[in-house]
Design an enzyme around this catalytic site. Structure first.
Site, PDB file in Angstrom:
ATOM      1  N   GLY A  12      35.594  43.759  44.918  1.00  0.00           N
ATOM      2  CA  GLY A  12      34.245  43.241  44.750  1.00  0.00           C
ATOM      3  C   GLY A  12      34.236  41.843  44.178  1.00  0.00           C
ATOM      4  N   GLY A  62      31.601  39.371  41.994  1.00  0.00           N
ATOM      5  CA  GLY A  62      30.351  39.261  41.263  1.00  0.00           C
ATOM      6  C   GLY A  62      29.776  37.868  41.378  1.00  0.00           C
ATOM      7  N   GLY A  63      28.773  37.589  40.541  1.00  0.00           N
ATOM      8  CA  GLY A  63      28.153  36.277  40.584  1.00  0.00           C
ATOM      9  C   GLY A  63      29.094  35.174  40.142  1.00  0.00           C
ATOM     10  N   GLY A 117      32.683  35.991  39.133  1.00  0.00           N
ATOM     11  CA  GLY A 117      34.070  36.433  39.059  1.00  0.00           C
ATOM     12  C   GLY A 117      34.399  37.418  40.152  1.00  0.00           C
ATOM     13  N   GLU A 118      35.671  37.808  40.199  1.00  0.00           N
ATOM     14  CA  GLU A 118      36.139  38.749  41.207  1.00  0.00           C
ATOM     15  C   GLU A 118      36.766  39.946  40.512  1.00  0.00           C
ATOM     16  OE1 GLU A 118      38.190  38.575  45.616  1.00  0.00           O
ATOM     17  OE2 GLU A 118      38.184  36.809  44.311  1.00  0.00           O
ATOM     18  N   ILE A 119      36.651  41.104  41.158  1.00  0.00           N
ATOM     19  CA  ILE A 119      37.147  42.350  40.582  1.00  0.00           C
ATOM     20  C   ILE A 119      38.236  42.903  41.491  1.00  0.00           C
ATOM     21  CG2 ILE A 119      36.532  44.671  39.820  1.00  0.00           C
ATOM     22  CD1 ILE A 119      33.669  43.676  39.441  1.00  0.00           C
ATOM     23  N   LYS A 151      38.787  42.357  35.879  1.00  0.00           N
ATOM     24  CA  LYS A 151      37.737  41.379  36.151  1.00  0.00           C
ATOM     25  C   LYS A 151      38.237  40.027  35.680  1.00  0.00           C
ATOM     26  CE  LYS A 151      32.739  40.805  35.706  1.00  0.00           C
ATOM     27  NZ  LYS A 151      31.505  41.364  35.115  1.00  0.00           N
ATOM     28  N   ASP A 155      19.952  43.173  31.801  1.00  0.00           N
ATOM     29  CA  ASP A 155      20.182  42.968  33.239  1.00  0.00           C
ATOM     30  C   ASP A 155      20.452  44.285  33.966  1.00  0.00           C
ATOM     31  OD1 ASP A 155      20.311  41.424  35.530  1.00  0.00           O
ATOM     32  OD2 ASP A 155      22.446  40.980  35.317  1.00  0.00           O
TER      33      ASP A 155
END
Length: 599
Positions: free
Chosen positions: A54, A56-57, A59-61, A77, A183
């Site tokens: 995945g 994210g806004g 970063g990457e997981i 993360k 959030d």
């Protein structure tokens, strides 16, 4: 909350350059990490990087596992050092989400599980020459966005209430440690992966977590509109983190999960945060009416109670988490859905009102085909209902009838199925005995109501000899009235003779012969299919004048017309007290009087 140290005041020119440089690095996407790379955390633990799962806004997981193990049961993360969200999230976990603290909270509140993630490790590593920060966490399952997309942007009602309870548990844990999440949304709620993990949802992504205010309400322009614009709270639009703001964000999500669309989404205001803010203020100022607009068929009680409660909270007031949970728990009990086991994300097919007597899931085409087969309407004796019939219809019915054997209606018929029309009659309230239905212009076919399962007795009447009568009268306004008295007798071939005995003295040598079937019960209306059969001997016979003057004049004026009759059918249930001429009448015997007159 940790803050970045300010540059020294001695070098103002350098400060401007540094600020621009930092701004250019803000929320930079991380470098791609090759599968198989090993990260070493601050505790010297080593983690092997697996495939990316995945982005994210900021970063990457990646899936990850400890070196020497094969199961990728953790995630890493990773973000550039200059990014702020992962820095905030990491320190929140380190300070407030230790596994020991989570277990202690669960024990104190009697919880078997809590949707609060925790950190396994953290550290820094260089990727392609650039320094990155990383954290290691347990691996979770799919987020709620997947299920919303599968179900047409909604979730089952019971699942929504269970998620609300679980998120309130997480809120209570965070708020007890002085932080708010700010959030919550479907993309930040993940299911567990372990055995029984699908029963618990986890709230992740603490990049906007911050201390909530306990003093005066002071808007902060630097933090205005933080969060996801669709769901962020009124307080967050002003840059003030509060506990009531978390509950408001949850409420907006619950509304959307139940299939409603938020007004500012419908109005397409998301590109202009101040307009979204005003729309939310108007929405919450009159929350009762606002919810009625979103749920025209009725506001779900727990949603109404929860949102009204949130609208009355002050900015520094501690929410009553138990009260909020009780609304959703009560709703689950009413729905008979247990608050345990795996969360169910399969939408059940919605059952219709079934007015057309078709089972749930029946297609409209199939229902229309069945409707064509239903010929007998449910009759309204209080209204003059007219049922049209044409000569062509009768000829078609005669041809089809010759191919079938008419079913004889016997008083002792048992175990018969109730016809669809019978169900309509039974479903009407006692005060409304019959429902008026308009006839269709299309050719009508015979319906076949079955006999009542209970035995009914009919008076035995001796057959009356038929004498030649006048030529059959066919007038456009001829009508047939069915009212309180009838004598029935069976004949071979499925025929039943109806004798009119409404008047004290029976009409001499006058009978009407029909092919029809009855479905009669104590609490139901009578459903009659009537078919007129032409007879050659009646076409040349003379009629016996036994009618009233008004009916005689009507017949005389209508004898010259050749159109098919229009029938008016009135029915009502018999009270069971017949006159002396019909001593054997049963309460279940239908009462019918047959007349023809000009309307």
């Amino acid at each position: 909350m940790p803050r970045v140290a300010k540059p020294k005041a001695a070098a103002p020119a350098k400060k401007v350059v540094s600020a621009k440089k930092a701004k250019s690095k803000l929320y930079k996407m991380p470098e791609k990490v090759k599968e198989g790379t090993v990260f070493t955390d601050l505790a010297k633990g080593q983690w092997r990087i697996g495939p990316s799962i995945g982005v994210g806004g900021f970063g990457e997981i990646y899936a990850a596992c400890k070196v020497g193990e094969k199961n990728y049961d953790a995630v890493v993360k990773c973000e550039p050092h200059g990014n702020g969200p992962l820095f905030v999230e990491m320190h929140f976990y380190l300070r407030n989400a230790k596994l020991e603290d989570i277990k202690q909270f669960m024990q104190k509140h009697g919880l078997k599980s809590l949707g609060m993630p925790y950190i396994l490790a953290n550290g820094s590593v260089e990727v392609n020459g650039e320094k990155h920060r990383f954290i290691v966490m347990p691996r979770y399952g799919s987020d709620l966005t997947k299920f919303l997309e599968q179900n047409g942007k909604r979730l089952p009602e019971g699942t929504v209430y269970r998620l609300a309870i679980q998120m309130l548990d997480v809120y209570q844990y965070m708020h007890s440690n002085g932080y708010v999440h700010a959030d919550l949304k479907a993309a930040n709620i993940l299911l567990g992966l372990e055995k029984g993990g699908a029963a618990q949802a986890y709230l992740v992504d603490f990049g906007l977590a911050s201390h909530f205010v306990t003093g005066d309400f002071k808007p902060d322009p630097k933090k205005m509109h933080n969060g996801t614009i669709e769901y962020t709270s009124r307080d967050a639009h002003l840059g003030v983190p509060t506990r009531r703001a978390d509950l408001e964000i949850l409420g907006y999500n619950l509304i959307e999960w139940l299939g409603a669309e938020l007004p500012w989404v419908t109005q397409k205001l998301l590109a202009v945060p101040p307009k979204v803010q005003k729309a939310k203020e108007a929405f919450m100022d009159n929350i009762g009416e606002s919810l009625k607009t979103l749920f025209p068929k009725g506001v779900p009680p727990p949603i109404g109670d929860f949102m009204k409660y949130v609208s009355k909270l002050t900015h520094n007031q501690e929410p009553d988490y138990d009260k909020c949970r009780s609304w959703f728990s009560s709703a689950l009990k009413q729905l008979k859905i247990p608050n345990n086991g795996d969360l169910d994300f399969k939408m059940k097919p919605q059952t219709s009102s079934n007015n057309n007597l078709s089972p749930p899931g029946t297609s409209k085409a199939a229902t229309a085909r069945k409707a064509k087969k239903i010929d007998s309407p449910v009759l309204n004796s209080s209204l003059d209902e007219k049922i049209s019939a044409s000569e062509d219809d009768e000829e078609e019915e005669e041809k089809s009838h010759r191919k079938k054997t008419a079913k004889k209606v016997t008083p002792s018929a048992r175990n018969a199925k109730v016809s669809p029309l019978k169900r309509v009659a039974d479903s009407s309230p006692p005060s409304q005995k019959r429902v008026k239905t308009e006839p269709k212009s299309t050719p009508r076919e015979r319906a076949t109501p079955k006999a009542s399962p209970k035995p009914r007795s009919t008076p035995k009447a001796s057959p009356k000899p038929q004498t030649p009568t006048a030529a059959r009268l066919r007038t456009p306004n001829a009508k047939i009235n069915f009212s309180p008295s009838i004598s029935l007798r069976g004949r071979p071939g499925g025929k039943t003779v109806i004798n009119d005995d409404l008047t004290p003295q029976p009409r001499s040598k006058k009978t009407y012969e029909f092919n029809f079937e009855l479905d009669v019960s104590m609490d139901a209306n009578v459903i009659v299919n009537v078919k007129r059969k032409k007879k050659a001997d009646q076409d040349k016979a003379t009629a016996v004048d036994s009618r009233t003057p008004s009916s005689r004049s009507a017949l005389a004026s209508s004898s010259k017309e050749e159109a098919s009759p229009v029938t008016r059918v009135n029915l009502r249930k018999v009270n069971g007290h017949g006159d002396s001429s019909t001593p054997g009448r049963s309460p279940r015997t239908p009462a019918v009087t047959v007349r023809k007159y000009q309307g």
